[in-house]
Scaffold this active site. Structure first.
Site, PDB file in Angstrom:
ATOM      1  N   ASN A 200       0.836  -1.200   0.000  1.00 37.05           N
ATOM      2  CA  ASN A 200       0.000   0.000   0.000  1.00 37.05           C
ATOM      3  C   ASN A 200       0.873   1.253   0.000  1.00 37.05           C
ATOM      4  OD1 ASN A 200       0.777  -0.482   2.694  1.00 37.05           O
ATOM      5  ND2 ASN A 200      -1.059   0.443   3.547  1.00 37.05           N
TER       6      ASN A 200
ATOM      7  N   TYR B 129      -5.785   9.082   3.530  1.00 35.85           N
ATOM      8  CA  TYR B 129      -5.901   8.390   4.801  1.00 35.85           C
ATOM      9  C   TYR B 129      -7.378   8.086   5.055  1.00 35.85           C
ATOM     10  CZ  TYR B 129      -1.016   9.445   5.812  1.00 35.85           C
ATOM     11  OH  TYR B 129       0.348   9.502   5.764  1.00 35.85           O
TER      12      TYR B 129
ATOM     13  N   ASP C 222      -9.851   2.460   5.596  1.00 38.19           N
ATOM     14  CA  ASP C 222      -8.658   1.626   5.721  1.00 38.19           C
ATOM     15  C   ASP C 222      -9.007   0.140   5.816  1.00 38.19           C
ATOM     16  OD1 ASP C 222      -6.451   3.345   5.557  1.00 38.19           O
ATOM     17  OD2 ASP C 222      -6.745   4.050   7.589  1.00 38.19           O
TER      18      ASP C 222
ATOM     19  N   GLN D 200     -36.927   0.688   6.533  1.00 39.57           N
ATOM     20  CA  GLN D 200     -37.698   0.462   7.756  1.00 39.57           C
ATOM     21  C   GLN D 200     -37.366   1.597   8.720  1.00 39.57           C
ATOM     22  OE1 GLN D 200     -39.865  -1.907   8.061  1.00 39.57           O
ATOM     23  NE2 GLN D 200     -39.321  -3.388   6.485  1.00 39.57           N
TER      24      GLN D 200
END
Length: 425
Positions: free
Chosen positions: A96, A138, A168, A249
């Site tokens: 990442n 982030y 994340d 609902q």
């Protein structure tokens, strides 16, 4: 007992939360996850939000269970050789990093494929291809750009981010599914592929009901929203709706006994149509069963505020657990607002392994969330997170098959140590 992902080896270049969420889940299912960390530093979260001095933070430990750690300077020539050997022997590389980092390390997709054509390269990015793809993202940025923040909060207040880490951890879960799917496809194709999950995309996927509502809005007001009953016009975009239910609902968070001093003395109450008459019985409003303004779901939509105000009069006479016990007897959907303290102490969550106590060599015992997915033939045994570089020599010898002499050479090269700073002139 064998585990679901026994035999799968993951080369883990992830850090902070999104990527480690993904690789931890794979490790819980039995994959051998080798976490590659910068010598002397490691994953930045080891030192973030520390509650105890000189030990790995809970931020790190709770996202890196069941992994092995190797320290490696990938800028060092010998370090690059070790990384090349790891790519040869692993099934999946997960990262990442920011855009282009793998390329700058000297390992673009094409090179990885030439080293190991079966390798799956899985990446988490902030955005997909487009004008923002090079932007840093982030958690809260992902929530804001993925549609969650604009639809969370109250109508007369600002957008809000949620306590759940849907940017994340949510994207990490999406990537894990992509990896397992790619591994399955590899059994028939024999080759690896790239798997990408963008955080904006992941958040939008989790807020898809709001995209549903955006299209409904073009054809009329959203009648289950409280502002419809209040006669407030809708704008061009899906509004924030407080605690209104998003599933069609009507539902609200209502005060319970003790709310004046307990910030979590509340219950979520849904006025589901099939149990409307039971609700009327519970709150002692039998006339509402046949009253023209209350008997039918469509008629009730204009009176939700008064309906929930009356229900709240009843819930305020009960603790949230007393109310839940009574309502469950009538099959009325509800749920208490549980604090983190209550969840941490819940014996049923301990019994199922959803909350686990873990022993750590430097910080002692701590609580963590266990595997939320239970497999009958692959139970999860949560193991502590690794110390920085704890398994370096073990991986060099057992995974890569290096001899003692080769391991000594790698150590002497500085590939496993922090880069040496030049002496001051």
């Amino acid at each position: 007992m064998t585990k679901a992902l026994d035999g799968v080896r993951i080369l883990d270049f992830t850090h902070v939360q999104s990527g480690p969420t993904c690789t931890q889940l794979l490790a819980w299912f039995g994959a051998d996850v080798i976490k590659v960390e910068r010598p002397g530093v490691g994953d930045i979260t080891r030192g973030q939000l520390q509650d105890l001095p000189n030990v790995d933070s809970l931020y790190f430990t709770m996202l890196n269970h069941n992994k092995r750690s190797i320290t490696l300077d990938t800028k060092n020539p010998k370090g690059k050789e070790v990384l090349t050997e790891l790519i040869k022997t692993c099934d999946v590389l997960v990262e990442n990093f920011g855009p282009g980092v793998l390329d700058r390390m000297g390992f673009p997709w094409e090179k990885i494929q030439s080293i190991n054509p079966k390798m799956i390269v899985a990446s988490i990015k902030g955005f997909g291809p487009g004008p923002y793809e090079d932007c840093k993202v982030y958690e809260n940025v992902a929530q804001c750009t993925g549609g969650a923040a604009s639809t969370t909060g109250f109508r007369d207040g600002p957008p809000l981010v949620t306590g759940a880490q849907i940017g994340d951890s949510g994207t990490g879960l999406h990537l894990a599914l992509g990896i397992v799917t790619a591994l399955y496809q590899r059994t028939t194709t024999g080759r690896g592929q790239r798997v990408t999950a963008a955080m904006q995309d992941g958040v939008l996927n989790l807020t898809r009901v709001k995209l549903r509502d955006q299209q409904r809005l073009a054809h009329g007001p959203l009648k289950e929203f409280s502002q419809f009953g209040e006669g407030i016009p809708f704008g061009e975009a899906v509004p924030r709706a407080g605690n209104d239910s998003g599933g069609g609902q009507p539902g609200r968070i209502l005060k319970c006994k003790g709310w004046q001093t307990d910030p979590n003395a509340y219950i979520y109450f849904i006025t589901q149509a099939p149990v409307w008459e039971k609700i009327c019985d519970v709150i002692n409003e039998p006339d509402w069963k046949t009253h023209a303004e209350y008997a039918k779901p469509a008629a009730r939509l204009k009176h939700l505020n008064s309906i929930f105000a009356r229900i709240e009069e009843w819930t305020m006479t009960k603790t949230k657990f007393e109310a839940m016990d009574i309502l469950n007897e009538y099959d009325i959907p509800c749920g208490p607002i549980l604090s983190m303290k209550e969840l941490a102490e819940d014996p049923s969550l301990r019994a199922t392994g959803t909350v686990v106590e873990v022993e750590h060599p430097t910080r002692g015992k701590y609580l963590s969330v266990g595997n939320p997915i239970k497999l009958s033939d692959s139970p999860t045994d949560v193991q502590r997170s690794p110390l920085l570089g704890e398994h370096t020599d073990e991986i060099l010898r057992q995974v890569l098959g290096f001899s003692d002499h080769q391991v000594a050479e790698i150590h002497d090269s500085g590939a496993l140590d922090p880069p040496r700073k030049a002496a001051a002139e």
